[in-house]
Write an enzyme that holds these catalytic residues in place. Structure first.
Site, PDB file in Angstrom:
ATOM      1  N   ASP A  67      -6.895   7.367 -54.984  1.00 56.22           N
ATOM      2  CA  ASP A  67      -5.539   7.846 -54.710  1.00 56.22           C
ATOM      3  C   ASP A  67      -4.504   6.729 -54.748  1.00 56.22           C
ATOM      4  OD1 ASP A  67      -6.502   6.590 -52.445  1.00 56.22           O
ATOM      5  OD2 ASP A  67      -6.521   8.389 -51.206  1.00 56.22           O
ATOM      6  N   ASN A 136      -8.536  13.301 -39.499  1.00 50.51           N
ATOM      7  CA  ASN A 136      -8.422  14.756 -39.679  1.00 50.51           C
ATOM      8  C   ASN A 136      -9.446  15.272 -40.695  1.00 50.51           C
ATOM      9  OD1 ASN A 136      -7.395  13.837 -42.066  1.00 50.51           O
ATOM     10  ND2 ASN A 136      -5.356  14.733 -41.830  1.00 50.51           N
ATOM     11  N   HIS A 138      -9.901  14.067 -43.760  1.00 48.11           N
ATOM     12  CA  HIS A 138      -9.533  13.957 -45.179  1.00 48.11           C
ATOM     13  C   HIS A 138     -10.433  12.972 -45.905  1.00 48.11           C
ATOM     14  CE1 HIS A 138      -6.280  10.580 -44.537  1.00 48.11           C
ATOM     15  NE2 HIS A 138      -7.466  10.071 -44.680  1.00 48.11           N
ATOM     16  N   GLU A 143      -5.937  16.562 -47.751  1.00 46.92           N
ATOM     17  CA  GLU A 143      -5.641  16.879 -46.371  1.00 46.92           C
ATOM     18  C   GLU A 143      -6.229  18.250 -45.994  1.00 46.92           C
ATOM     19  OE1 GLU A 143      -4.885  14.156 -45.032  1.00 46.92           O
ATOM     20  OE2 GLU A 143      -2.737  14.101 -44.638  1.00 46.92           O
TER      21      GLU A 143
HETATM   22  P1  PGA Z   1      -9.588   3.802 -42.716  1.00 45.50           P
HETATM   23  O1  PGA Z   1      -9.098   5.064 -43.551  1.00 45.50           O
HETATM   24  O2  PGA Z   1     -10.725   3.219 -43.480  1.00 45.50           O
HETATM   25  O3  PGA Z   1      -8.393   2.900 -42.734  1.00 45.50           O
HETATM   26  O4  PGA Z   1      -9.957   4.305 -41.370  1.00 45.50           O
HETATM   27  C1  PGA Z   1     -10.011   6.015 -43.955  1.00 45.50           C
HETATM   28  C2  PGA Z   1      -9.281   7.143 -44.631  1.00 45.50           C
HETATM   29  O5  PGA Z   1      -8.200   7.532 -44.141  1.00 45.50           O
HETATM   30  O6  PGA Z   1      -9.788   7.661 -45.627  1.00 45.50           O
END
Ligand code: PGA
Length: 236
Positions: A67, A136, A138, A143
């Site tokens: 992304d 959450n 994702h 999302e």
């Molecule tokens: P993080 O993010 O590794 O910074 O916890 C994970 C994500 O949001 O996919």
């Protein structure tokens, strides 16, 4: 599904890097799906260390990232292209031409989504996709509540994602509101998936995603039905 408990973050990073380096050793021209966020930083550091020792050769490897924020140019320090260059690509012998991150500033973002899907196809699909998980549920920027069958698309980021990512920006208001992300369908088509989760704050969502109902309310829950999923976690 293989679920591995790591002793600590360094152990998680080494285990994840071992799986990625095994993929590159077995198939030097492998297509690696890569992820950003704080969790994979240690994995990338470990890969760089082994590259420096002469243990891994990335000269034929291709990468495709999940992304990118809409509106951020590659030289913006918060962009995911910048993150990848800084945390991995600048330190290994990968040909930058073989590295792919969605273009967050394409003049036509719908066309960019189609280009990205066509690119994944033209590379022959993804051999190993690395994934983090958001609070959450994702994966990439998929999302909660979106259809599972999506390919690359534009998303409006949820409040919890904006809050979680504000730590990388000056303030919450500076976090872009939209992103371009590989869809769940594209992720599920990868031959192998490697999900990494670090920290006590991820325990609840990982348990829901791996052992709860498969539902678009928790995007990562679909991973349960992937035929080759490895999860490495550390809740220290
Ligand atoms: P993080 O993010 O590794 O910074 O916890 C994970 C994500 O949001 O996919």
């Amino acid at each position: 599904m293989k679920v591995i408990e790591a002793k600590n973050y360094a152990d998680l990073s080494r285990k994840a890097a071992n799986i990625i380096s095994a993929q590159v050793i077995l198939k030097p021209d492998a297509v690696l799906g890569l992820a950003t966020g704080s969790t994979p930083v240690g994995t990338y550091k470990q890969l760089i260390e082994w590259y420096n020792k002469g243990d891994i050769d990335f000269s034929l490897t291709k990468t495709i990232n999940l992304d990118e924020y809409v509106g951020l140019t590659p030289d913006n320090e918060q962009s995911y292209r910048y993150f990848m260059n800084h945390n991995l690509f600048d330190h290994i012998n990968i040909d930058k031409k073989n590295t792919n991150v969605p273009n967050g500033t394409a003049p036509d973002m719908e066309a960019e989504c189609l280009r990205y899907d066509a690119l994944i196809k033209s590379l022959g699909g993804i051999d190993l996709q690395l994934l983090g998980i958001g609070h959450n549920g994702h994966i990439g920027f998929n999302e909660p509540g979106q259809a599972f069958e999506k390919t690359t698309h534009i998303v409006t980021l949820g409040e919890s994602t904006i809050e979680a990512n504000a730590r990388f920006f000056g303030s919450k208001d500076e976090v872009p509101k939209q992103a371009i992300t590989m869809g769940i369908k594209s992720i599920m088509q990868a031959k192998k998936l490697l999900l990494i989760a670090n920290g006590r704050d991820k325990e609840d969502i990982v348990n829901k995603a791996l052992y709860g109902a498969v539902t678009p309310a928790i995007p990562a829950s679909i991973l349960q039905i992937h035929p080759d999923l490895t999860v490495i976690y550390c809740y220290e």
